[in-house]
Design a protein around this motif. Structure first.
Motif, PDB file in Angstrom:
ATOM      1  N   ASP A  52       0.838  -1.167  -0.248  1.00 24.79           N
ATOM      2  CA  ASP A  52      -0.016   0.216   0.002  1.00 24.79           C
ATOM      3  C   ASP A  52       0.831   1.344  -0.022  1.00 24.79           C
ATOM      4  O   ASP A  52       0.386   2.228   0.062  1.00 24.79           O
ATOM      5  CB  ASP A  52      -1.000   0.011   1.313  1.00 24.79           C
ATOM      6  CG  ASP A  52      -0.283  -0.176   2.396  1.00 24.79           C
ATOM      7  OD1 ASP A  52       1.061  -0.738   2.385  1.00 24.79           O
ATOM      8  OD2 ASP A  52      -0.813   0.380   3.490  1.00 24.79           O
ATOM      9  N   PRO A  54       2.649   3.982  -1.730  1.00 21.69           N
ATOM     10  CA  PRO A  54       2.654   4.635  -3.282  1.00 21.69           C
ATOM     11  C   PRO A  54       3.938   4.402  -3.849  1.00 21.69           C
ATOM     12  O   PRO A  54       5.021   4.503  -3.312  1.00 21.69           O
ATOM     13  CB  PRO A  54       2.074   5.972  -3.040  1.00 21.69           C
ATOM     14  CG  PRO A  54       1.568   6.277  -1.538  1.00 21.69           C
ATOM     15  CD  PRO A  54       2.397   5.114  -0.702  1.00 21.69           C
ATOM     16  N   GLU A  55       3.992   4.273  -5.295  1.00 23.20           N
ATOM     17  CA  GLU A  55       5.057   4.035  -5.816  1.00 23.20           C
ATOM     18  C   GLU A  55       6.036   5.238  -5.829  1.00 23.20           C
ATOM     19  O   GLU A  55       7.421   5.060  -5.623  1.00 23.20           O
ATOM     20  CB  GLU A  55       4.765   3.746  -7.380  1.00 23.20           C
ATOM     21  CG  GLU A  55       4.483   2.322  -7.913  1.00 23.20           C
ATOM     22  CD  GLU A  55       5.354   1.216  -7.330  1.00 23.20           C
ATOM     23  OE1 GLU A  55       6.512   1.544  -7.666  1.00 23.20           O
ATOM     24  OE2 GLU A  55       4.768   0.109  -6.689  1.00 23.20           O
TER      25      GLU A  55
END
Length: 186
Positions: A52, A54-55
């Motif tokens: 979960d 974020p990239e």
């Protein structure tokens, strides 16, 4: 070709080698400093592994982990007398980048007017653990700097990282829809 052993047995008596071959005790201030950076990097790896996160934050965490290797190599090298060596690969641009990351995450996270307790989502809790290990690394590096020269920019960068991890934890709670846990007087 035969694979080499992972163990050398050279540290069995409680010493290890610095870059250059000098043997030092494993409980020295220098080893505490870069050993804590290694522990910090491992916590960042746990956080990075979370699905979960974020990239963009994963890329930031990898950047930080790579920087921790630079810092570890720097701290594993005793400075020559009367020198002020700088950390390889660390410049004011890197410090500015962390500050931009902080500002960006902060702008996407609701304001809060209370003390935040570590926790919330699992990923936020991992970010808080990494933050506290980062703070310990900062203290260990500061202790070392009282004995030998340490590039002041290294301390500034580490100090910013704990701020980054605090807002990252808050941001992870926000994007997960998990309410912050705030301190309340009994």
């Amino acid at each position: 070709m035969q694979k080499s052993n992972l163990y050398t047995k050279t540290g069995d008596q409680g010493t290890t080698s610095l870059v250059g071959g000098e043997r030092v005790r494993k409980d020295s201030v220098r080893l505490d400093a870069y050993g804590t950076l290694d522990e910090f990097s491992a916590h960042l790896g746990v956080l990075h592994a979370r699905p979960d996160v974020p990239e963009i934050c994963k890329r930031q965490l990898l950047t930080i982990q790579n920087m921790m290797f630079n810092f570890g190599a720097y701290l594993a090298t005793r400075p020559e007398p009367d020198t002020t060596p700088r950390v390889s690969g660390l410049s004011p641009v890197d410090l500015d980048a962390v500050e931009r990351w902080i500002d960006s995450l902060d702008s996407e996270t609701p304001r809060i007017h209370a003390f935040v307790l570590p926790g919330g989502s699992e990923s936020a809790a991992f970010a808080h653990v990494a933050r506290t290990v980062c703070r310990r690394a900062e203290r260990e590096i500061l202790r070392l700097s009282q004995e030998e020269y340490v590039d002041p920019m290294l301390l500034s960068y580490i100090n910013r990282l704990s701020d980054y991890l605090f807002i990252l934890a808050r941001h992870l709670n926000h994007v997960s829809g998990v309410a912050e846990i705030t301190w309340k007087l009994p």
